[in-house]
Design an enzyme around this catalytic site. Sequence first.
Site, PDB file in Angstrom:
ATOM      1  N   ASP A 531       6.997   2.487  -2.664  1.00 50.68           N
ATOM      2  CA  ASP A 531       5.832   2.079  -3.453  1.00 50.68           C
ATOM      3  C   ASP A 531       6.262   1.065  -4.512  1.00 50.68           C
ATOM      4  OD1 ASP A 531       3.030   2.464  -4.361  1.00 50.68           O
ATOM      5  OD2 ASP A 531       4.042   3.200  -6.169  1.00 50.68           O
ATOM      6  N   HIS A 534       8.375  -4.417  -5.051  1.00 55.83           N
ATOM      7  CA  HIS A 534       8.769  -5.659  -5.714  1.00 55.83           C
ATOM      8  C   HIS A 534       9.104  -5.450  -7.185  1.00 55.83           C
ATOM      9  CE1 HIS A 534       4.460  -5.097  -6.078  1.00 55.83           C
ATOM     10  NE2 HIS A 534       4.508  -5.789  -7.199  1.00 55.83           N
ATOM     11  N   ASP A 636      -5.229   1.174   0.212  1.00 56.91           N
ATOM     12  CA  ASP A 636      -5.581   0.615  -1.088  1.00 56.91           C
ATOM     13  C   ASP A 636      -6.317  -0.715  -0.963  1.00 56.91           C
ATOM     14  OD1 ASP A 636      -3.406  -0.780  -0.156  1.00 56.91           O
ATOM     15  OD2 ASP A 636      -2.079  -0.263  -1.812  1.00 56.91           O
TER      16      ASP A 636
END
Length: 1480
Positions: A531, A534, A636
């Site tokens: 999750d 980045h 999402d």
Amino acid sequence: MLQKIYEIKLTAEGAPIVLGNGKFLALPPPHEPYTLRFEVTGASDVARGGLLWSNLPPRDTQFVRNKFYGHEINATFNGTCCIDIEVHTPGAYAFYTQYYPMKPFLDPLSTEKVRSPIYYFTVNPRFSFQGRNLPLDALAMQTVVSKWMGPFESWNDKLKIIKNKGYNMVHFTPLQQRGDSNSPYSIYDQLTFDPEIFPGNENDIAKLMDHMETQHELIPLIDVVLNHTANNSAWLQEHPDSGYNINNSPHLSAAYELDTRLLEFSTEMKLLGYPTVLNSTDDLLVIMEGIKRDVLPSIRLWEFYVIDVVTIVTEARNIWKKADGQITPIPIPTGGSFEDKAHFIGEVAGIGFDMCGGRFHRRLDIEKAMGYFASLPGVDSNMGYVRFGEMVQRVIDALNVKFYHEFDDDISVMLEQLFNRIKYTRLDDHGPKMGEITPDSPLIETYFTRVKTTTGEVVGLANNGWIWAANPLVDFASPRSKAYIRREVIVWGDCVKLRYGAKPEDSPYLWDRMTKYVQICAKHFKGFRIDNCHSTPLHVGEYLLDKAREVRPDLYIVAELFSGSEAMDKIFVERLGINSLIREAMQCWTPAELSTLVHKHGGRPIGSISRGTVDGKPVHIRASPIHALFMDCTHDNETPYQRRTLGDTLPNAALVAMCACAIGSVVGFDEGYPHLLNVVSEVREYTFPPGIARAKGILNRMHEEMGTSGAGEMFVHHEGQYITVTRSNAKTGKGWFLIARTKFHLEGDQRLENITHQGTKLKQVLCCTFHATGDFKDSDTHLNGVPGELLDLEDATVEYSDSDVATVHLPAHFPQGSIALFRTEIPSMEKNGNIDRLARTGAAEVVKDLDPIAINDILYKADAEERDVTDGKFGVYNIPNYGSLAYAGLQGWMSVFRLIIRYNELGHPLCDNLRAGTWALDFLLSRIRRLESVHPTLKPLADWFEHRFDLATQLPSFLLPRFFVLIVQTAYSAITDRAIELCTLPYKEPTEFYRSLVLTSFQLHGKIKSAKLTPKSEAGALAAGLPHFSVSYMRCWGRDVFISLRGLLVCTGLHKEAKAHILAFASVLKHGMIPNLLDSGNKPRYNSRDSVWFFLQAIQDYCLLVPDGYSILQEKVKRRFPLDDRWIDVDDPEAYSYESSIEEIIVEVMSRHAAGIHFREAHAGPSIDFQMKDEGFNIDIDVDWETGMIFGGNQWNCGTWMDKMGESERAGNKGWPGTPRDGAAIEITGLLKSTLRWLSDMNAEGKFSTSEVKKSTGEKISFSKWNDTLQKSFEHCYYIPVDPAHDHEYDIETGIVNRRGIYKDLYRSGKLYEDYQLRPNFAIAMAVAPELFDPSKAIKCISIADKHIRGPLGMRTLDPSDLNYRPDYINGIDNDDFAVSKGRNYHQGPEWVWCIGFFFRAMLKFGMKRANSPDEILDIYQQLYLRLRAHRRHINESVWAGLAELTNKDGSFCADSCTTQAWSSSCLIDLYQEISTMEA
């Protein structure tokens, strides 16, 4: 059983050489261990002291990222060092090389090693069920939000539904205990699974996982959250240092004070008269003014930016006062303004200038600054401390100007961010409309969680979030970022950002806790979705994933990256070992965008062309794009109902399922859930209405089937609302075809033109549409979908024509949102068995009897050659919209294939031509059949081709390019292997470059009707170069033949062919010379003074290198001309009427030169040369017995290889040689010396009966004495000393010298300055007669030439510092420039490739003379190998598969050059031959 080998070739510097357009190195899963081979070729940069280090550990050894294992690089000049490492475990690995770097030629060797960059590769994980391997491309994943799965006892039924839909992997959002917000991603306790669902904690999880795998064959994957923890995590109270707080992160102090004051302001707003209910932006603007007035002044944020003037001035004054002004000044750069000087002091004495910190954290090191203050203009030791303090204040004020600007910028950004965020949360229609500002709903979302620690202290911990377009490599809570004070973070108030620091020691508890967390997850789950990947610090991700892989090496890692660039993605993918990046179809706004995305992830194009691999040989790893996990919709993002229409659910799912990658979906997509569900606030339970489940089961099972069978090729077509996708197995021809009519929006009717498939059978599997049957009804307890129905449509029909074309007709009713799915097969592939394997095999057996001439015919033949041997009937193949091939033979095709294969360029004109018809196949096969009449040994090859072409032409035309390439390259590989087999080479396994050089022997040696060695010869003849010197009298040049003979024929073991050329040219000896132009012996021309000396050198090389080579001396040849030098025609009875032995020929050459040669060319005049002036036809050669040198030529002819005659009447250079080179040319002197030495030695050994010849006076001179005379005089005559003070020791005209430390090009020429020119000819003398040269002077000369006249590919024919230097040869230009018109500058600067071979041999010989250790010897090899870089590239890229005759300036292309030249290749083969002798 031998392990399979996957190969990575490395550049000279140790970087991987990648094929294909990708950027990532991903290796297959090691279901069985295999070998990863790193290949280092030749004496590359990494050769000396070279080690390849890899952290891929030996079997049964734990992987440690920073533990690298060294493998020695044992390289030879022509050897290939193969470093084999067993791959037995999946994971993220790396390698680098370490070596002693090369230094410039003649510099001392380096003593410190350098290290290459680190290069990364990933070994993909292994999945299997009951022995059935499951590749990544076969994965179909369903995302599940665990808190919506309902009671645990209902999970099995839900998992069964998921399995029935064809999924083989389940992705769970975090199953750990959740925090106060109830978000799965706000984890309260990382070490405990949700006790409401899993009261037995890990035991319950273990049972669930086992049940999933054994009963449902579902692979479990879980989200791991590494960046944050729930804001109410109890463990934070005891370990607040695990987050960012103002104690461990004082740079956040300003942001914390601002955040606190804004929260206070929220509670004061009503009292202060500010609106708490926002109805418009005007209300918001009032609040913003309030922030400026009532928030910012009270917290004095500028103090976090500027230097405290009072403190610094006070300290400085006190020091000045105490020292009574006696401070030693430290100089400040003169000039510039006072502000410039102030900034200089800031640069050298500033502290904290480049980062955030507490109040007045920016300051000066006062002790360091005082000396600079004392140097300011106007300051002296008599200045009072008050005035001194004022001067210091000026400095601080000047420095603070910049910091106040920084403060103003940050406050401006902060206010803008506040305005935008409040507007979004309170006013925007697409925002949450949070309503009235209250204590429970403050004006801002707080950036900090206030935690009361176990000691009672309240600590503000920074909350996590994300930032638009941020650099993911910069931690936005670190001192390097101002994101918190600028309010740029879109914050997650329920998540505290974790502070790891640089290493475990910086936050021991956190690293230990998160290690346990990932290892618990890895114990039970086979994959992780990282999750917020980045924002995961790279070193943290590496460490924790390594720890997880300790538990489960086969860990599948997926992630979403929002880094903003592919280059940044690459860093994360390589360092973390990410196997798949999540991509989403629902991100597309149009069918065109979606078709592009499907094309990107769909696989290689149908009919893809790649380099054929042979069983048992290494597979060269191709770089690839990062593997995708392509989701039709993620958990999402918005649903089709929201973003497009509900009806687009089915086509969107089907298009994703057709892709050659991992695929996935979220629970609710198949079921028709209308809205994106909020993972934080949503608490209802899943339901599973049928939706598109039945179709999804078919699609997912189809996807798994294609993935496991290797159906990796596809074709995508977009037309309005329609997207069609074909997916196929390249080896079996089986696959699937989809027609999807999208429904992004309700649009007008569109009919798709009937779709045709050539040579393909189609069987419909599904034809249906999905539509709503009622309105959505919400529920307080359960998650429902829009009532819908998967409606079967009337079948599509498939019509087959006599021409084997299938036409698909869609039913009349095929509305938007419909799909039609078909199984496909290509019957011709089924009927003919494995044509793919057939195309790759059997060639070696059918070419085993080919001889060199047959190989030349089948592989090569330039257009002029082909037309010559076919009496003008046939030439090379012409490809429409491309042009003609270089050769009629297989090399012509292979040269075009090279780029097609490398980049899979199916749009190439050759591929178009092959798809359009069988002309190329017919051309190739008919050509081989024609050659059968000349070479019966070609019949098996012709039959081999015919059988495979017959099968290939039965395939659909879109597959023809693939199989044509595969068949031709298989044959080409076998024939070139046969060519190498025919050679006797010093290297058992030649490198690719050396092999390519050797193949030019077969390329340039062949039989031509118009050019023979003798009028009746049946032997092949060497061409000087192609295409310009390919046929007739222009093909066979005496000089070119004997410069080339050693490399192309002797060193390669083609001794019979070498002997034939020696005997043929011996037969036409006349005037003691061999002809420049042979003309098959018909009308040979004798105008080159150097040719005969290259001829004698070639005989010497033949004797020395060929087994029983000396026997050639007794071979007899019939003489074309009588000994009295009379010209007779070839059909004169006296021609070829008597004979001489080769020994007698040699004696004749030496005798004629010793006595002097004087004649006028036969047929002198325009009939043989219409450019030359009359005086040029006079040939005069004499020996100067004082020096032993041969002198010859005049200013009107050009008797050496630099033989360009002026041709332009316009420029006035017609008849004026560009380089007459009369006098004693240094290369002739060297060749003479080599010959004299050889003859003397042979005579002494009893191998040559003659020991002397007669001078013109009749006096006898022995070869030995002549040799000694030449030896004694050489340095005196040719050397130009470095120091003019030594000129008197040599024959030097000091005023003419241009460059020193070199050897003259000529001695006593007609233009004295030409003697002193630096040209590459000295290297010929060095190579053949090194004994002439003083080694120390020679190596210095070589170094000078290396710097000034060596080009990338060839040697500059003239020193660039010479006034006559003209480096660009353009023969077609006729202008007024005397120097260059009509190419008169052919040898006045253009860079000739053959010369570099002799230059490298000279560098080798004299470099070895100064080498005193193995490392110094290796350095010489490395220096040479480095200088061959352009040659390796050129021969690999040239469609002529050879080295050019010459280039223009600095290696630039010369259009008038031959594109492959015999001596260019041969002289480098000579170099390899000499090195092989030394290495042995």
